[in-house]
Design a protein around this motif. Structure first.
Motif, PDB file in Angstrom:
ATOM      1  N   ARG A 205       0.836  -1.215   0.000  1.00 46.75           N
ATOM      2  CA  ARG A 205       0.000   0.000   0.000  1.00 46.75           C
ATOM      3  C   ARG A 205       0.864   1.256   0.000  1.00 46.75           C
ATOM      4  N   LYS A 206       1.917   1.263   0.815  1.00 47.35           N
ATOM      5  CA  LYS A 206       2.826   2.413   0.841  1.00 47.35           C
ATOM      6  C   LYS A 206       3.506   2.602  -0.510  1.00 47.35           C
ATOM      7  N   LEU A 207       3.885   1.512  -1.130  1.00 46.99           N
ATOM      8  CA  LEU A 207       4.504   1.559  -2.451  1.00 46.99           C
ATOM      9  C   LEU A 207       3.527   2.125  -3.480  1.00 46.99           C
ATOM     10  N   ALA A 208       2.298   1.647  -3.437  1.00 46.85           N
ATOM     11  CA  ALA A 208       1.277   2.118  -4.378  1.00 46.85           C
ATOM     12  C   ALA A 208       0.995   3.609  -4.189  1.00 46.85           C
ATOM     13  N   LEU A 209       0.827   4.027  -2.943  1.00 46.02           N
ATOM     14  CA  LEU A 209       0.530   5.445  -2.689  1.00 46.02           C
ATOM     15  C   LEU A 209       1.721   6.342  -3.008  1.00 46.02           C
ATOM     16  N   THR A 210       2.929   5.860  -2.767  1.00 49.75           N
ATOM     17  CA  THR A 210       4.117   6.642  -3.118  1.00 49.75           C
ATOM     18  C   THR A 210       4.188   6.861  -4.623  1.00 49.75           C
ATOM     19  N   GLY A 211       3.998   5.799  -5.382  1.00 53.06           N
ATOM     20  CA  GLY A 211       4.004   5.929  -6.838  1.00 53.06           C
ATOM     21  C   GLY A 211       2.861   6.792  -7.339  1.00 53.06           C
ATOM     22  N   TYR A 212       1.688   6.621  -6.749  1.00 54.99           N
ATOM     23  CA  TYR A 212       0.503   7.360  -7.164  1.00 54.99           C
ATOM     24  C   TYR A 212       0.653   8.861  -6.902  1.00 54.99           C
ATOM     25  N   LEU A 213       0.956   9.208  -5.672  1.00 58.57           N
ATOM     26  CA  LEU A 213       1.098  10.631  -5.333  1.00 58.57           C
ATOM     27  C   LEU A 213       2.317  11.243  -6.031  1.00 58.57           C
ATOM     28  N   GLY A 214       3.384  10.464  -6.139  1.00 56.98           N
ATOM     29  CA  GLY A 214       4.558  10.944  -6.859  1.00 56.98           C
ATOM     30  C   GLY A 214       4.256  11.214  -8.315  1.00 56.98           C
ATOM     31  N   LEU A 215       3.438  10.369  -8.934  1.00 58.68           N
ATOM     32  CA  LEU A 215       3.064  10.568 -10.335  1.00 58.68           C
ATOM     33  C   LEU A 215       2.230  11.834 -10.516  1.00 58.68           C
ATOM     34  N   ILE A 216       1.332  12.092  -9.590  1.00 57.89           N
ATOM     35  CA  ILE A 216       0.529  13.319  -9.660  1.00 57.89           C
ATOM     36  C   ILE A 216       1.432  14.548  -9.582  1.00 57.89           C
ATOM     37  N   VAL A 217       2.311  14.562  -8.606  1.00 60.34           N
ATOM     38  CA  VAL A 217       3.221  15.701  -8.432  1.00 60.34           C
ATOM     39  C   VAL A 217       4.155  15.826  -9.625  1.00 60.34           C
ATOM     40  N   TRP A 218       4.693  14.692 -10.090  1.00 56.98           N
ATOM     41  CA  TRP A 218       5.653  14.728 -11.185  1.00 56.98           C
ATOM     42  C   TRP A 218       5.021  15.214 -12.491  1.00 56.98           C
ATOM     43  N   VAL A 219       3.827  14.741 -12.801  1.00 52.22           N
ATOM     44  CA  VAL A 219       3.153  15.177 -14.035  1.00 52.22           C
ATOM     45  C   VAL A 219       2.877  16.679 -13.971  1.00 52.22           C
ATOM     46  N   ALA A 220       2.445  17.160 -12.817  1.00 46.80           N
ATOM     47  CA  ALA A 220       2.197  18.597 -12.672  1.00 46.80           C
ATOM     48  C   ALA A 220       3.484  19.402 -12.815  1.00 46.80           C
ATOM     49  N   LEU A 221       4.547  18.938 -12.194  1.00 50.01           N
ATOM     50  CA  LEU A 221       5.829  19.648 -12.307  1.00 50.01           C
ATOM     51  C   LEU A 221       6.383  19.606 -13.731  1.00 50.01           C
ATOM     52  N   TRP A 222       6.349  18.438 -14.326  1.00 47.84           N
ATOM     53  CA  TRP A 222       6.927  18.263 -15.654  1.00 47.84           C
ATOM     54  C   TRP A 222       6.225  19.129 -16.684  1.00 47.84           C
ATOM     55  N   HIS A 223       4.914  18.968 -16.792  1.00 48.79           N
ATOM     56  CA  HIS A 223       4.172  19.660 -17.849  1.00 48.79           C
ATOM     57  C   HIS A 223       3.809  21.090 -17.492  1.00 48.79           C
ATOM     58  N   GLY A 224       3.870  21.423 -16.218  1.00 51.36           N
ATOM     59  CA  GLY A 224       3.531  22.782 -15.812  1.00 51.36           C
ATOM     60  C   GLY A 224       4.721  23.697 -15.607  1.00 51.36           C
ATOM     61  N   VAL A 225       5.853  23.143 -15.152  1.00 53.35           N
ATOM     62  CA  VAL A 225       6.980  23.991 -14.760  1.00 53.35           C
ATOM     63  C   VAL A 225       8.282  23.620 -15.474  1.00 53.35           C
ATOM     64  N   LEU A 226       8.694  22.372 -15.359  1.00 56.20           N
ATOM     65  CA  LEU A 226      10.021  21.974 -15.831  1.00 56.20           C
ATOM     66  C   LEU A 226      10.185  22.032 -17.348  1.00 56.20           C
ATOM     67  N   SER A 227       9.200  21.522 -18.075  1.00 57.12           N
ATOM     68  CA  SER A 227       9.318  21.458 -19.525  1.00 57.12           C
ATOM     69  C   SER A 227       7.953  21.572 -20.193  1.00 57.12           C
ATOM     70  N   PRO A 228       7.326  22.748 -20.114  1.00 60.65           N
ATOM     71  CA  PRO A 228       6.025  22.891 -20.757  1.00 60.65           C
ATOM     72  C   PRO A 228       6.160  22.758 -22.275  1.00 60.65           C
ATOM     73  N   HIS A 229       5.140  22.232 -22.893  1.00 55.48           N
ATOM     74  CA  HIS A 229       5.157  22.034 -24.335  1.00 55.48           C
ATOM     75  C   HIS A 229       5.208  23.393 -25.029  1.00 55.48           C
TER      76      HIS A 229
END
Length: 124
Positions: A7-31
């Motif tokens: 469960r901890k592994l699943a939630l870590t990946g899940y919440l990390g994916l939400i944060v990472w997608v927001a950072l990647w496409h919103g801040v780090l490398s917007p299209h």
């Protein structure tokens, strides 16, 4: 693997994916052509669909949420293959999606067994 670790592994990946997608496409490398807002609207909402069940620890939600992360697998694998400039970004996405995939799969299996849930037919 224990249920709580899965469960901890699943939630870590899940919440990390939400944060990472927001950072990647919103801040780090917007299209450059489509813009960050469009990319966030395209990639982020799908991750919020399983949120209530993920936080409640529902094994069914963990089981079907695995299907929702398949586009993130494909996206990251495609970018790892074709785009040298965003390879490290895609690698992080792939690691987070894999973490969620493994954690959710094992959690659904282990927690389902604990609750006595089964898809096997009982013998007469």
């Amino acid at each position: 693997m224990t249920t709580s670790f899965a469960r901890k592994l699943a939630l870590t990946g899940y919440l990390g994916l939400i944060v990472w997608v927001a950072l990647w496409h919103g801040v780090l490398s917007p299209h450059p052509e489509l813009g960050s807002v469009f990319m966030l609207v395209m990639w982020l909402p799908w991750l919020f669909i399983p949120m209530p069940g993920m936080f409640k620890g529902n094994p069914y939600t963990h089981a079907w949420a695995v299907f929702l992360i398949m586009p993130y697998f494909l996206h990251s694998l495609t970018l790892l293959w074709v785009d040298e400039g965003e390879r490290w970004l895609a690698l992080v996405e792939l690691l987070l999606a894999t973490t969620m995939f493994v954690g959710s799969t094992y959690y659904a299996k282990l927690r389902g067994r604990e609750l006595g849930l089964s898809i096997r037919k009982k013998k007469d």
